[in-house]
Design a protein around this motif. Structure first.
Motif, PDB file in Angstrom:
ATOM      1  N   ILE A 105       0.840  -1.206   0.000  1.00 36.89           N
ATOM      2  CA  ILE A 105       0.000   0.000   0.000  1.00 36.89           C
ATOM      3  C   ILE A 105       0.871   1.252   0.000  1.00 36.89           C
ATOM      4  O   ILE A 105       0.634   2.199  -0.765  1.00 36.89           O
ATOM      5  CB  ILE A 105      -0.943  -0.007   1.219  1.00 36.89           C
ATOM      6  N   ALA A 106       1.892   1.274   0.859  1.00 30.66           N
ATOM      7  CA  ALA A 106       2.759   2.453   0.943  1.00 30.66           C
ATOM      8  C   ALA A 106       3.516   2.674  -0.359  1.00 30.66           C
ATOM      9  O   ALA A 106       3.632   3.809  -0.838  1.00 30.66           O
ATOM     10  CB  ALA A 106       3.735   2.285   2.106  1.00 30.66           C
ATOM     11  N   ALA A 107       4.028   1.597  -0.950  1.00 30.14           N
ATOM     12  CA  ALA A 107       4.840   1.732  -2.162  1.00 30.14           C
ATOM     13  C   ALA A 107       4.013   2.222  -3.344  1.00 30.14           C
ATOM     14  O   ALA A 107       4.425   3.148  -4.066  1.00 30.14           O
ATOM     15  CB  ALA A 107       5.494   0.388  -2.484  1.00 30.14           C
ATOM     16  N   ILE A 108       2.850   1.621  -3.566  1.00 28.28           N
ATOM     17  CA  ILE A 108       2.055   2.023  -4.728  1.00 28.28           C
ATOM     18  C   ILE A 108       1.490   3.428  -4.542  1.00 28.28           C
ATOM     19  O   ILE A 108       1.363   4.199  -5.503  1.00 28.28           O
ATOM     20  CB  ILE A 108       0.918   0.997  -4.996  1.00 28.28           C
ATOM     21  N   THR A 109       1.169   3.797  -3.304  1.00 29.37           N
ATOM     22  CA  THR A 109       0.646   5.146  -3.055  1.00 29.37           C
ATOM     23  C   THR A 109       1.719   6.202  -3.270  1.00 29.37           C
ATOM     24  O   THR A 109       1.447   7.279  -3.823  1.00 29.37           O
ATOM     25  CB  THR A 109       0.088   5.238  -1.624  1.00 29.37           C
ATOM     26  N   ALA A 110       2.946   5.914  -2.864  1.00 26.56           N
ATOM     27  CA  ALA A 110       4.016   6.912  -2.927  1.00 26.56           C
ATOM     28  C   ALA A 110       4.688   6.978  -4.285  1.00 26.56           C
ATOM     29  O   ALA A 110       5.086   8.063  -4.739  1.00 26.56           O
ATOM     30  CB  ALA A 110       5.047   6.621  -1.843  1.00 26.56           C
ATOM     31  N   TRP A 111       4.842   5.836  -4.954  1.00 30.51           N
ATOM     32  CA  TRP A 111       5.714   5.788  -6.135  1.00 30.51           C
ATOM     33  C   TRP A 111       4.987   5.570  -7.459  1.00 30.51           C
ATOM     34  O   TRP A 111       5.620   5.490  -8.507  1.00 30.51           O
ATOM     35  CB  TRP A 111       6.749   4.675  -5.957  1.00 30.51           C
ATOM     36  N   GLU A 112       3.673   5.425  -7.443  1.00 31.25           N
ATOM     37  CA  GLU A 112       2.952   5.173  -8.682  1.00 31.25           C
ATOM     38  C   GLU A 112       3.157   6.323  -9.680  1.00 31.25           C
ATOM     39  O   GLU A 112       3.179   7.497  -9.310  1.00 31.25           O
ATOM     40  CB  GLU A 112       1.461   5.018  -8.401  1.00 31.25           C
ATOM     41  N   GLN A 113       3.308   5.967 -10.956  1.00 29.76           N
ATOM     42  CA  GLN A 113       3.431   6.952 -12.030  1.00 29.76           C
ATOM     43  C   GLN A 113       2.288   6.748 -13.022  1.00 29.76           C
ATOM     44  O   GLN A 113       1.967   5.618 -13.383  1.00 29.76           O
ATOM     45  CB  GLN A 113       4.774   6.804 -12.744  1.00 29.76           C
ATOM     46  N   GLU A 114       1.680   7.829 -13.463  1.00 25.12           N
ATOM     47  CA  GLU A 114       0.521   7.774 -14.364  1.00 25.12           C
ATOM     48  C   GLU A 114       0.766   8.695 -15.553  1.00 25.12           C
ATOM     49  O   GLU A 114       1.325   9.784 -15.416  1.00 25.12           O
ATOM     50  CB  GLU A 114      -0.746   8.200 -13.621  1.00 25.12           C
ATOM     51  N   ASP A 115       0.313   8.236 -16.710  1.00 27.12           N
ATOM     52  CA  ASP A 115       0.456   9.037 -17.926  1.00 27.12           C
ATOM     53  C   ASP A 115      -0.781   8.821 -18.796  1.00 27.12           C
ATOM     54  O   ASP A 115      -1.200   7.676 -19.020  1.00 27.12           O
ATOM     55  CB  ASP A 115       1.710   8.611 -18.697  1.00 27.12           C
ATOM     56  N   ILE A 116      -1.386   9.914 -19.255  1.00 31.39           N
ATOM     57  CA  ILE A 116      -2.521   9.838 -20.188  1.00 31.39           C
ATOM     58  C   ILE A 116      -2.178  10.703 -21.394  1.00 31.39           C
ATOM     59  O   ILE A 116      -1.841  11.877 -21.250  1.00 31.39           O
ATOM     60  CB  ILE A 116      -3.826  10.348 -19.536  1.00 31.39           C
ATOM     61  N   ARG A 117      -2.280  10.114 -22.592  1.00 30.79           N
ATOM     62  CA  ARG A 117      -1.941  10.866 -23.797  1.00 30.79           C
ATOM     63  C   ARG A 117      -2.608  10.232 -25.013  1.00 30.79           C
ATOM     64  O   ARG A 117      -3.082   9.090 -24.953  1.00 30.79           O
ATOM     65  CB  ARG A 117      -0.434  10.897 -24.007  1.00 30.79           C
ATOM     66  N   VAL A 118      -2.616  10.977 -26.126  1.00 28.26           N
ATOM     67  CA  VAL A 118      -3.071  10.460 -27.417  1.00 28.26           C
ATOM     68  C   VAL A 118      -1.839   9.993 -28.179  1.00 28.26           C
ATOM     69  O   VAL A 118      -0.855  10.737 -28.314  1.00 28.26           O
ATOM     70  CB  VAL A 118      -3.834  11.530 -28.218  1.00 28.26           C
TER      71      VAL A 118
END
Length: 660
Positions: free
Chosen positions: A510-523
């Protein structure tokens, strides 16, 4: 004809539940052995009758009998066989029949394997269990009959909600119900003990395995639901604080408190009144969850029904069951006296603090879940209580709980010294802090959540290992003797340590995914590369393809790390024509240290495609930890002391004396 027989067996089971509710209870009061033995026969008969009814309903789904309203509304001839079967409980009426099947299954287990139970207590337990099944059978018969026929059957069915056509949802409800409904046994034991006026160590030893079985299955059910939400809904999240998610989480928290409280009753003959109250509350929250899901008071992807009549019926059941049990508890609680004495610093005190934290955390979740409903009823305004409230209000209690857990587990009974007990944990504490500092120093910027979470997780895992070593007296013995003593430790000790370690793994995930998650949305255009974190991605093609009961657009995405190809991902956009509903199927490359998570969006006017990409570090540790917790519970269940629980219950010892 088969469906009519299934309906008839439901009616017979209802009649049997009435008999089982009354006759054994009178027999136990008057010490009539024959009347008490009737409870076993009636419990087994109920299970066989409901089992046949459930089999009849399942057969109707398998053969696509669209003359049944429930099959016409929730199935289709082109649907895969797995989802024809799971369609049985993918709706309100069928899931309610499954709920009742599991309820009477637990009663049958007590009838078969409760040979060591005193006959009077066993009769009362099965009688209370029958009262619960009687209430829900009445609910099924009068408001939710799954065997209703249609005068003019349709040529084909309306199909099952596409979101539910998934293997995770095939197994999630049965496990969840095994946990939800399993807590009815703790409730029945508590009410039976209150009627009898007797709560002692043997009673706690009988209650614990039933509570543990319910907690294990509820853990698995919640984990499966979380995993399904993670990969099926396409949001990339694993928990949303949805009211129905909370409805399953609250009984889980109270059941965990009950397990720890029952230990004190069994070992030290203390906290009897509190433990009985927790047993009542655990199933009460299950009933509250049933009301939330089936009353129509909330709108959720998990909700089954929106019929106010059904909601009123469940509310009446809830009021009678909880109100009656609490009234009986109030009348008897003063008699549940204890002579046990323990110091402010002791394992008993640690378990009391554990209970308080779990109960207050449950109250926070309950308040956040129910407050929007109360506000709408009283003020007419629609309010929303979302993740920020729960994260801020719930998390501090869990941090304190995790922090004290290793110390509480290692404290001696009755009286302890903190310094002496901490001496055994100094190495675990130093290593945990060192790991947290190392992660903090290695991460470039970022939040303190990950280092802090890793330190807490390591503290739990290392503390659980140290607990086992202390029990094996590793300081006083050579390695070979220590290993032998570890092997000979009771399985319940191993189960406790494994469950605590599993909680640590989940905390880290839980701590790792909450702190280090990266997200990208693009065409993205076809054959165009783009970078997210340490990975490059390339959408190479999108093809159209038909499934058994849907059409799909399937993308092909190649993931690279540097110049090396690491994964081929195939995200899908599906369309189910019968329900006219689109769904998103995320493509996930699963790894122990990270998930690559890709979602295919809509095609744009310029020919590009919307792509949502996530890098999710250590996300699978959340579910690995959940399964390890369940494994710990299973290890405890195999402890021989639970299989012969209470065989030597003292007959002369009355813990609840008559009121003076």
């Amino acid at each position: 004809m088969f469906a009519e027989i299934g309906h008839f067996t439901v009616l017979l089971a209802f009649a049997m539940s009435i008999v089982q509710s009354i006759v054994p209870l009178i027999g136990a009061q008057r010490n009539w052995a024959g009347w008490m033995r009737l409870a076993d026969t009636a419990a087994l008969a109920q299970f066989l009758l409901i089992g046949f009814s459930f089999a009849a309903l399942t057969y109707s789904f398998v053969v696509s009998d669209f003359s049944l309203a429930i099959v016409a509304a929730n199935s289709h001839s082109a649907k895969p066989m797995l989802y024809k079967i799971t369609g049985v409980w993918g709706n309100h009426e069928g899931s309610m029949l499954l709920w009742i099947l599991i309820l009477v299954f637990y009663g049958a287990l007590v009838a078969l394997f409760g040979r060591n139970l005193p006959s009077a207590l066993k009769a009362r337990v099965l009688s209370v269990q029958a009262m619960i099944s009687m209430a829900f059978l009445a609910f099924l018969i009068f408001t939710s009959n799954p065997f209703l026929r249609i005068a003019v059957p349709p040529a084909d069915g309306n199909d099952l909600n596409p979101l539910l056509q998934d293997p995770g949802l095939a197994f999630h409800p049965p496990f969840l119900y095994l946990g939800y409904v399993g807590l009815s046994m703790s409730f029945s034991f508590a009410v039976a003990a209150l009627i009898e006026g007797r709560v002692d160590a043997a009673w706690a030893r009988w209650v614990r395995p039933w509570t543990l079985l319910a907690w294990v299955t509820l853990t698995i059910g919640i984990a499966l639901g979380s995993w399904w939400a993670y990969y099926e809904l396409g949001w990339g999240g694993w928990w949303f604080w949805d009211p129905v998610e909370n409805a399953s989480f609250m009984p889980w928290l109270i059941a965990a408190a009950l397990l720890h409280s029952a230990i004190v009753v069994e070992k030290r003959d203390a906290l009897k009144s509190w433990t009985v109250l927790l047993a009542i509350l655990a199933f009460s929250f299950s009933l509250i969850g049933t009301f939330i899901v089936r009353s129509g008071v909330i709108t959720s992807v998990h909700a089954f029904a929106n019929d106010p009549e059904r909601g009123v019926f469940i509310l009446a059941i809830l009021t009678v069951a909880i109100g009656g049990a609490l009234t009986l508890y109030a009348a008897r609680a003063g008699q549940l006296r204890t002579t046990a004495v323990f110091g402010l610093v002791s394992r008993e005190s640690g378990l009391v603090l554990n209970n308080l934290l779990l109960v207050v955390a449950t109250a926070v979740v309950f308040f956040g879940t129910i407050w929007p409903l109360v506000a709408e009823l009283t003020t007419g305004r629609k309010l929303s209580v979302g993740a920020p409230f729960f994260d801020a209000a719930f998390t501090p209690f869990m941090i304190v709980l995790v922090a004290i857990l290793p110390l509480g587990a290692i404290l001696p009974w009755k009286r302890a010294q903190v310094g002496k007990s901490l001496k055994n944990l100094r190495g675990a504490m130093a290593l945990s802090i060192a790991l947290g500092v190392l992660v903090w120093s290695l991460q470039t910027g970022g939040r303190m959540l990950a280092p802090f979470g890793l330190a807490l997780a390591a503290w739990l895992v290392l503390g659980a290992a140290m607990d086992l070593l202390v029990r094996a007296r590793f300081r006083d013995n050579p390695i070979r003797t220590t290993l032998r003593r570890l092997r000979n430790l009771p399985r319940s000790d191993w189960g406790k340590a494994v469950a605590h370690a599993g909680l640590g793994l989940t905390v880290f995930g839980i701590a790792a995914i909450t702190a280090w998650e990266q997200e990208d949305i693009r065409v993205v255009d076809l054959n165009e590369r783009f970078t997210v974190g340490a990975y490059d991605f390339e959408l190479t093609k999108v093809i159209d393809q038909n499934g058994q009961n849907y059409s799909a657009q399937i993308g092909s995405v190649t993931a690279y790390k540097g110049s090396r190809e690491v994964a081929q991902l195939r995200p899908e956009k599906r369309f189910y024509p019968v329900q006219q509903m689109p769904t998103t199927e995320a493509a996930i490359d699963i790894g122990l240290t990270r998930d690559l998570y890709v979602v295919l969006g809509d095609k744009q006017d310029d020919g590009g495609w919307t792509i949502r990409t996530y890098i999710k570090p250590f996300s699978n540790w959340i579910w690995i930890g959940s399964l390890v917790m369940a494994l710990g519970g299973c290890l405890s269940l195999t402890d021989r002391r639970y299989r012969v629980a209470g065989a030597a219950r003292p007959s002369a010892r009355r813990v609840a004396e008559p009121a003076e």
